[in-house]
Design a protein around this motif. Structure first.
Motif, PDB file in Angstrom:
ATOM      1  N   GLY A  31     -13.574  22.396 -36.052  1.00  0.00           N
ATOM      2  CA  GLY A  31     -12.967  21.416 -35.145  1.00  0.00           C
ATOM      3  C   GLY A  31     -11.569  21.025 -35.590  1.00  0.00           C
ATOM      4  N   ALA A  32     -10.635  21.070 -34.627  1.00  0.00           N
ATOM      5  CA  ALA A  32      -9.235  20.731 -34.940  1.00  0.00           C
ATOM      6  C   ALA A  32      -8.851  19.400 -34.305  1.00  0.00           C
ATOM      7  CB  ALA A  32      -8.314  21.859 -34.473  1.00  0.00           C
ATOM      8  N   ASP A  56     -11.511  25.480 -28.545  1.00  0.00           N
ATOM      9  CA  ASP A  56     -10.580  25.614 -27.424  1.00  0.00           C
ATOM     10  C   ASP A  56      -9.457  26.603 -27.755  1.00  0.00           C
ATOM     11  OD1 ASP A  56     -12.060  24.002 -25.849  1.00  0.00           O
ATOM     12  OD2 ASP A  56     -10.923  22.186 -26.284  1.00  0.00           O
ATOM     13  N   GLY A  65      -4.437   6.698 -25.234  1.00  0.00           N
ATOM     14  CA  GLY A  65      -3.954   5.929 -26.382  1.00  0.00           C
ATOM     15  C   GLY A  65      -4.948   5.907 -27.522  1.00  0.00           C
ATOM     16  N   SER A 150     -13.008  30.078 -29.717  1.00  0.00           N
ATOM     17  CA  SER A 150     -14.430  30.395 -29.737  1.00  0.00           C
ATOM     18  C   SER A 150     -15.178  29.385 -30.607  1.00  0.00           C
ATOM     19  CB  SER A 150     -14.609  31.811 -30.291  1.00  0.00           C
ATOM     20  OG  SER A 150     -15.888  32.250 -29.974  1.00  0.00           O
ATOM     21  N   ALA A 152     -17.561  27.940 -33.316  1.00  0.00           N
ATOM     22  CA  ALA A 152     -18.143  28.371 -34.592  1.00  0.00           C
ATOM     23  C   ALA A 152     -19.490  27.672 -34.683  1.00  0.00           C
ATOM     24  CB  ALA A 152     -17.231  27.951 -35.731  1.00  0.00           C
ATOM     25  N   GLY A 182     -16.747  16.438 -33.758  1.00  0.00           N
ATOM     26  CA  GLY A 182     -16.732  15.300 -32.824  1.00  0.00           C
ATOM     27  C   GLY A 182     -18.075  14.654 -32.581  1.00  0.00           C
ATOM     28  N   ASP A 313     -16.044  11.688 -36.298  1.00  0.00           N
ATOM     29  CA  ASP A 313     -17.073  11.305 -35.329  1.00  0.00           C
ATOM     30  C   ASP A 313     -18.359  12.095 -35.523  1.00  0.00           C
ATOM     31  OD1 ASP A 313     -15.386   9.496 -34.244  1.00  0.00           O
ATOM     32  OD2 ASP A 313     -15.101  10.507 -32.324  1.00  0.00           O
ATOM     33  N   GLY A 325     -12.143   4.556 -34.778  1.00  0.00           N
ATOM     34  CA  GLY A 325     -12.567   5.970 -34.707  1.00  0.00           C
ATOM     35  C   GLY A 325     -11.631   6.901 -35.466  1.00  0.00           C
TER      36      GLY A 325
HETATM   37  C1  FAD Z   1     -10.089  15.685 -25.933  1.00  0.00           C
HETATM   38  C2  FAD Z   1     -10.273  14.369 -26.650  1.00  0.00           C
HETATM   39  C3  FAD Z   1      -9.614  13.235 -26.171  1.00  0.00           C
HETATM   40  C4  FAD Z   1      -9.777  12.018 -26.816  1.00  0.00           C
HETATM   41  N1  FAD Z   1      -9.124  10.913 -26.345  1.00  0.00           N
HETATM   42  C5  FAD Z   1      -9.239   9.729 -26.974  1.00  0.00           C
HETATM   43  C6  FAD Z   1      -8.536   8.570 -26.488  1.00  0.00           C
HETATM   44  O1  FAD Z   1      -7.831   8.608 -25.497  1.00  0.00           O
HETATM   45  N2  FAD Z   1      -8.677   7.400 -27.185  1.00  0.00           N
HETATM   46  C7  FAD Z   1      -9.464   7.316 -28.294  1.00  0.00           C
HETATM   47  O2  FAD Z   1      -9.557   6.238 -28.909  1.00  0.00           O
HETATM   48  N3  FAD Z   1     -10.153   8.386 -28.764  1.00  0.00           N
HETATM   49  C8  FAD Z   1     -10.055   9.582 -28.132  1.00  0.00           C
HETATM   50  N4  FAD Z   1     -10.748  10.686 -28.603  1.00  0.00           N
HETATM   51  C9  FAD Z   1     -11.648  10.492 -29.760  1.00  0.00           C
HETATM   52  C10 FAD Z   1     -10.899  10.389 -31.059  1.00  0.00           C
HETATM   53  O3  FAD Z   1      -9.997  11.455 -31.195  1.00  0.00           O
HETATM   54  C11 FAD Z   1     -11.935  10.405 -32.177  1.00  0.00           C
HETATM   55  O4  FAD Z   1     -12.807   9.282 -32.031  1.00  0.00           O
HETATM   56  C12 FAD Z   1     -11.352  10.293 -33.569  1.00  0.00           C
HETATM   57  O5  FAD Z   1     -10.028  10.697 -33.632  1.00  0.00           O
HETATM   58  C13 FAD Z   1     -12.177  11.128 -34.551  1.00  0.00           C
HETATM   59  O6  FAD Z   1     -11.895  12.475 -34.292  1.00  0.00           O
HETATM   60  P1  FAD Z   1     -12.694  13.728 -34.809  1.00  0.00           P
HETATM   61  O7  FAD Z   1     -11.684  14.662 -35.368  1.00  0.00           O
HETATM   62  O8  FAD Z   1     -13.815  13.356 -35.678  1.00  0.00           O
HETATM   63  O9  FAD Z   1     -13.346  14.341 -33.474  1.00  0.00           O
HETATM   64  P2  FAD Z   1     -12.632  14.883 -32.100  1.00  0.00           P
HETATM   65  O10 FAD Z   1     -11.306  14.240 -31.912  1.00  0.00           O
HETATM   66  O11 FAD Z   1     -13.648  14.691 -31.077  1.00  0.00           O
HETATM   67  O12 FAD Z   1     -12.411  16.442 -32.411  1.00  0.00           O
HETATM   68  C14 FAD Z   1     -13.471  17.392 -32.455  1.00  0.00           C
HETATM   69  C15 FAD Z   1     -12.893  18.790 -32.270  1.00  0.00           C
HETATM   70  O13 FAD Z   1     -13.897  19.766 -32.564  1.00  0.00           O
HETATM   71  C16 FAD Z   1     -13.837  20.815 -31.599  1.00  0.00           C
HETATM   72  N5  FAD Z   1     -15.155  21.471 -31.569  1.00  0.00           N
HETATM   73  C17 FAD Z   1     -16.330  20.963 -31.117  1.00  0.00           C
HETATM   74  N6  FAD Z   1     -17.332  21.837 -31.322  1.00  0.00           N
HETATM   75  C18 FAD Z   1     -16.798  22.927 -31.925  1.00  0.00           C
HETATM   76  C19 FAD Z   1     -17.325  24.159 -32.408  1.00  0.00           C
HETATM   77  N7  FAD Z   1     -18.641  24.458 -32.334  1.00  0.00           N
HETATM   78  N8  FAD Z   1     -16.488  25.063 -32.964  1.00  0.00           N
HETATM   79  C20 FAD Z   1     -15.162  24.792 -33.071  1.00  0.00           C
HETATM   80  N9  FAD Z   1     -14.601  23.624 -32.630  1.00  0.00           N
HETATM   81  C21 FAD Z   1     -15.407  22.709 -32.078  1.00  0.00           C
HETATM   82  C22 FAD Z   1     -13.445  20.079 -30.326  1.00  0.00           C
HETATM   83  O14 FAD Z   1     -12.907  20.951 -29.355  1.00  0.00           O
HETATM   84  C23 FAD Z   1     -12.425  19.051 -30.855  1.00  0.00           C
HETATM   85  O15 FAD Z   1     -11.121  19.579 -30.885  1.00  0.00           O
HETATM   86  C24 FAD Z   1     -10.618  11.921 -27.975  1.00  0.00           C
HETATM   87  C25 FAD Z   1     -11.275  13.080 -28.462  1.00  0.00           C
HETATM   88  C26 FAD Z   1     -11.108  14.302 -27.799  1.00  0.00           C
HETATM   89  C27 FAD Z   1     -11.822  15.537 -28.335  1.00  0.00           C
END
Ligand code: FAD
Length: 414
Positions: A31-32, A56, A65, A150, A152, A182, A313, A325
């Protein structure tokens, strides 16, 4: 990039035992998002061989925001990214509180200088894609491998000792898999089956409006929090093209699709929220309304298993009513790297220590965000009136006490 030696420093255990260099780990990051990109940067800095997998085709442009508080900025500072993020966002002047009934002002708290003075850093609101872009540029400049396009997926190996990755039909083996996929983490569902998702009970509706078309109450450089009956909404500038972010939240029992791109019509939004005429007029320029479910994870007892560790997350999705978050995601990635650096010869021990430390904090954060949910969504008329009166007195008479309750969150420096 700084030299590995300089960052890792000299390990006392190694010196004492005359052992060789710390092990260079083969690390996969799933996840990026914020937690994945930051973990990649910190682990690369420790000299490990890091590959990021993102399902993606490119870095996401979705989302609106996002709020970065002093604890998050302190982590970005360690990556030399704090200034860039501050410049990309906006520093709101005040937090203004209102009763949605009649837009009655409850009070306001000074954020700009107040928070900087108290915690050494301001409070930043910025467009999520900008934050991701900044992190991704850094990942590219550090020449970290990123594989797009793709999913993972987890693949349990026959000996059950370690988990490997299934990617485009191939098995990939790594010493460490950092799961940053996520809030709906597929990896967590497969490997951490004991961690349950709490049922969806909240929905958020989000849209952006240009400040030119809005009354001053929304267009000033402030965060506004409106307490409604059984719901609340927040508005704040994103620092992107004069756009103001609106987020409406309420309890929701029906099923919602978990998709950041799900759109509802303006009419549907007005109907779902039973908006009064005044708000309907203010928001008449709304074009695209996004709706998403607010998903919470159950509290985990451990966020590591075998060679897999959860961050951001994926480790714990909590109610967003504390705006932590992204900050928690930043903290996770720093703490993980910190423990791997502390025990360079014992990965299991580092993951265990990381897990124990983060779970303590996750539990505290979870408790406060759940409490916030309750007070933001009070329904009973008398209880609401008493609460809002109490809040107004506290803000006016003892504004410092308001923030003091959050010192343990915002004063974290990593
Ligand atoms: C598209 C999007 C929009 C968001 N918009 C907001 C917002 O407007 N306001 C807000 O407060 N928070 C938003 N969030 C949530 C916020 O980014 C997160 O709560 C916080 O930043 C923690 O992020 P994270 O890196 O743990 O998870 P995320 O930000 O959810 O990132 C998870 C990443 O893992 C990738 N992924 C998932 N499954 C796989 C897999 N099997 N293989 C490879 N990659 C995978 C996803 O495509 C995603 O890029 C958004 C998240 C996303 C994904």
């Amino acid at each position: 990039m700084r030299g590995v030696k300089e960052i890792i420093g000299t390990n006392r255990l190694e010196e004492n035992l005359g052992l060789s260099k710390p092990i260079k780990l083969r690390v996969a990051i799933i996840g990026a998002g914020v937690s994945g990109l930051c973990s990649a940067l910190f682990l690369r800095r420790l000299g490990h061989d890091v590959t990021v997998f993102e399902k993606d085709k490119s870095i996401k442009n979705e989302g609106a925001g996002i709020q970065i508080t002093s604890n998050g900025l302190h982590i970005l500072e360690k990556l030399d990214l704090c200034e860039l993020v501050v410049q990309a966002g906006l520093k709101p002047n005040n937090l203004c509180l209102y009763d949605e009934d009649g837009f009655r002002r409850i009070g306001s708290l000074e954020l700009l200088n107040g928070l900087k003075h108290r915690y050494g850093r301001s409070f930043i609101a910025l467009h999520r894609p900008l934050l991701i872009k900044i992190l991704f540029q850094k990942v590219k400049s550090e020449k970290i491998k990123v594989k797009f396009g793709s999913r993972a997926l987890p693949l349990k190996t026959r000996d059950e000792k370690n988990v490997s990755i299934s990617y485009k039909g191939e098995e990939i083996k790594k010493d460490l898999i950092v799961v940053a996929d996520g809030v709906s983490s597929g990896w967590k569902k497969t490997i951490f089956t004991e961690i349950k998702t709490r049922s969806i009970s909240q929905a958020a509706y989000r849209f952006l409006l240009n400040k030119r078309n809005l009354p001053p109450i929304f267009s000033h450089n402030n965060i506004n929090l409106f307490f409604g009956r059984g719901r609340h909404f927040v508005t704040y500038p994103t620092g992107n093209k004069d756009m103001i972010n609106f987020v409406f939240c309420k309890r929701e029992k029906s099923y919602l699709v978990n998709d950041w791109k799900e759109k509802v019509t303006k009419q549907q939004f007005f109907k779902d929220f039973e908006l009064n005429d005044c708000l309907r007029i203010c928001l008449s320029n709304v074009k695209t309304v996004y709706r998403w479910p607010i998903i919470e994870s159950g509290l985990p007892s451990a966020i590591h298993k075998k060679n897999v560790v959860l961050v951001g997350d994926a480790a714990h999705g909590m109610l967003p009513y504390l705006a932590q978050g992204a900050n928690k995601a930043l903290e996770d990635s720093w703490e993980l790297a910190k423990y791997i650096k502390t025990y360079p010869l014992d990965l299991n021990k580092s993951l265990k220590k990381y897990s124990e430390k983060r779970i303590k904090r996750i539990k505290k954060l979870d408790k406060v965000s759940r409490l916030n949910e309750k007070v933001y969504h009070l329904e009973q008329r008398v209880i609401r009136a008493v609460f809002l009166f109490f809040l107004s007195c506290m803000i006016t008479l003892a504004p410092k006490a308001f923030f003091k309750r959050f010192d343990w969150i915002y004063s974290y420096k990593g």
